[in-house]
Design a protein around this motif. Structure first.
Motif, short mmCIF file in Angstrom:
data_model
loop_
_atom_site.label_atom_id
_atom_site.label_comp_id
_atom_site.label_asym_id
_atom_site.label_seq_id
_atom_site.Cartn_x
_atom_site.Cartn_y
_atom_site.Cartn_z
N LEU A 93 71.39 70.03 -1.00
CA LEU A 93 70.30 69.89 -1.41
C LEU A 93 69.69 70.53 -2.47
CD1 LEU A 93 67.24 69.45 1.15
CD2 LEU A 93 66.89 69.99 -1.16
N ILE A 94 69.18 70.08 -3.88
CA ILE A 94 68.83 70.84 -5.20
C ILE A 94 67.51 71.21 -5.18
CG2 ILE A 94 69.17 70.80 -7.79
CD1 ILE A 94 71.30 68.76 -7.07
N VAL A 95 67.11 72.43 -5.35
CA VAL A 95 65.90 72.76 -5.44
C VAL A 95 65.57 73.60 -6.82
CG1 VAL A 95 64.00 74.24 -4.39
CG2 VAL A 95 65.57 72.98 -3.12
N ASN A 96 64.89 73.28 -7.54
CA ASN A 96 64.43 74.05 -8.62
C ASN A 96 63.63 75.41 -8.21
OD1 ASN A 96 62.21 73.89 -11.24
ND2 ASN A 96 64.13 74.83 -11.60
N VAL A 97 63.87 76.53 -8.92
CA VAL A 97 63.13 77.61 -8.44
C VAL A 97 61.79 77.86 -8.99
CG1 VAL A 97 63.20 80.23 -8.66
CG2 VAL A 97 65.54 79.19 -8.25
N GLN A 98 61.68 77.29 -10.22
CA GLN A 98 60.41 77.24 -10.78
C GLN A 98 59.47 75.99 -10.43
OE1 GLN A 98 63.43 77.48 -12.63
NE2 GLN A 98 63.28 79.49 -13.19
N ASN A 99 59.83 75.24 -9.80
CA ASN A 99 59.04 73.97 -9.43
C ASN A 99 58.95 73.24 -10.43
OD1 ASN A 99 59.16 74.64 -6.41
ND2 ASN A 99 57.53 76.27 -6.78
N LYS A 100 59.66 73.25 -11.48
CA LYS A 100 59.49 72.24 -12.93
C LYS A 100 59.95 70.88 -12.21
CE LYS A 100 59.71 76.06 -15.96
NZ LYS A 100 60.42 76.61 -17.19
N PHE A 101 60.90 70.34 -11.47
CA PHE A 101 61.15 69.18 -11.29
C PHE A 101 61.20 69.09 -9.42
CE2 PHE A 101 65.40 71.05 -11.89
CZ PHE A 101 65.97 70.58 -10.56
N LYS A 102 61.06 67.98 -9.03
CA LYS A 102 60.78 67.52 -7.64
C LYS A 102 62.41 67.80 -7.12
CE LYS A 102 59.58 64.18 -4.38
NZ LYS A 102 59.08 62.66 -4.18
#
Length: 447
Positions: free
Chosen positions: A400-409
């Protein structure tokens, strides 16, 4: 510096246990009593589906299930609870295409014990993808256990899709926060902890400040003579940090229970039995009922090991636990589904050789990132603003891929061969990780 030795070698070897080689993670030595407090006790027993625990002479001791008919009457009566772990209902890859069947066999193994356990602990990864039908199947199989009650803690697979909401709905009644709780049974204080939520990029399992504060209050009222059992999914000791096998703030929790004369810590997650002792604290990880994983340091990454079908049941298992009133420590028994001596070392070696032969190099198009062998490949890429980047999961486990900076969902849970794409419009560095396996990190530079 003391001469470090394994604890109770004769008993361990009599039980038919094996001692595979591999890299041991060693931290610090805090004593000079001849007990190895720096790392593994080299007690790695691959025995099958569950583990039997008991207390005898103040020392945690384990027996092969084949020896149960020969136990003394006191020992037999003292066997009272069982640990099952990592059933991964929903998994259907080459390592085990019918995990429901092996969980069912595990239940039968428990029910065949000389005495029915008073309770069963499931230490997480009940399911593979936290789907309702997977939880339903697991519940249906576990209903067959001849025991008073089954207690659960979640694994990372059980909270992947909704941060644990479905798990809590089914198993969280009367729990606190993300699902932690405690109860007393037969003079022993049990504490179920949750260390698979709010994981950080590059980090290990995490308990969090709220849970540690709750634990402090929970055990403050107890006498130091009370036997304590802590159970959680990810090990509460640093088994192998390179693979994320440990809990970053576990020492805060363990410091709260070191005053007790007997503390037993039960975990799953790594799909193999390892033991360690630090003072009065005994650590034990259990086998999976679904599939084995490599011994730390013997493979490029963790993940399901495909072994020969005739060997599979000799590398899956259960754990029984015994408490004898008046004694201070719990004893542990591990047993294979096959009923034969554990065969993990040979099975693991052959599986790794086969994996090297069969593994193919990734073929990726421009702006694609492969997820293979618990790594992002390439780990860093540079693209132009307005580029769509695509991740492709080639592992046998979900990510499950998560962007640390929340720049993409964040991605949905990606099973084998599934893809996820994100349009990156704004220049900058995008750091991301797998929230199921946070040691997996990657970077995208957008120009």
């Amino acid at each position: 510096m003391s001469n470090h030795t394994d604890r109770d070698d004769d008993r361990f070897d009599d039980a038919g246990n094996t001692r595979p080689t591999g890299s041991n993670y060693i931290t610090k030595d805090q004593s000079d009593d001849g007990i190895d407090r720096r790392g593994f006790l080299r007690c790695m027993a691959w025995a099958g589906t569950a583990t039997v625990w008991g207390m005898a002479g103040g020392i945690p001791k384990s027996f092969a299930v084949s020896r149960l008919p020969f136990l003394t009457e006191t020992e037999r009566k003292s066997i009272f609870f069982v640990q099952i772990s990592d059933s991964h209902i929903g998994f259907n890859k080459e390592a085990n295409k019918d995990v429901t069947a092996t969980l069912t066999e595990a239940v039968a193994k428990v029910n065949a014990l000389p005495q029915s356990p008073a309770l069963v602990l499931h230490t997480g990864d009940i399911t593979q993808l936290a789907k309702p039908e997977e939880f339903d199947t697991a519940s249906e199989v576990l209903k067959g256990l001849k025991t008073g009650r089954v207690f659960y803690v979640p694994g990372e697979h059980d909270v992947a899709t909704d941060n644990g909401a479905s798990y809590l709905q089914r198993y969280g009644k009367g729990t606190r926060g993300g699902g932690w709780y405690s109860f007393d049974h037969s003079g022993v204080h049990f504490v179920g902890l949750v260390n698979v939520l709010n994981l950080k990029a590059g980090g290990l399992g995490s308990l969090g400040g709220d849970q540690v504060a709750w634990l402090k209050k929970d055990v403050a009222r107890l006498s130091a003579s009370t036997p304590i059992v802590l159970f959680a999914h990810v090990p509460l000791w640093t088994v192998y940090p390179e693979w994320g096998w440990g809990t970053e703030d576990s020492e805060q929790a363990l410091a709260l229970v070191r005053r007790f004369g007997s503390v037993t810590v039960l975990n799953g997650h790594i799909h193999q039995i390892m033991q360690k002792v630090e003072g009065n604290v005994s650590f034990h990880t259990a086998m999976s009922t679904a599939f084995p994983q490599p011994t730390p340091g013997t493979a490029p990454a963790p993940g399901p090991l495909k072994v020969e079908p005739e060997r599979l049941k000799s590398v899956l298992g259960i754990t029984d636990v015994t408490f004898i009133p008046g004694r201070s420590a719990l004893a542990v028994v591990d047993a294979t589904l096959s009923g034969e001596p554990p065969a993990f070392e040979a099975a693991s070696h052959d599986a790794m050789m086969q994996r090297k032969t069969e593994r193919k190099s990734l073929s990726l198009a421009a702006n694609e990132i492969g997820i293979d062998n618990f790594n992002f490949t390439p780990a860093t890429i540079t693209v132009k603003a307005g580029t769509t980047v695509t991740w492709i999961n080639k592992d046998d486990v979900p990510h499950l891929i998560v962007n640390v900076q929340n720049k993409f969902k964040s991605s949905p849970v990606l099973d084998t061969d599934q893809r996820f794409s994100a349009l990156l419009k704004t220049p900058g560095t995008y750091d991301y990780f797998c929230s199921l396996h946070p040691k997996m990190v990657g970077h995208i530079v957008v120009r």
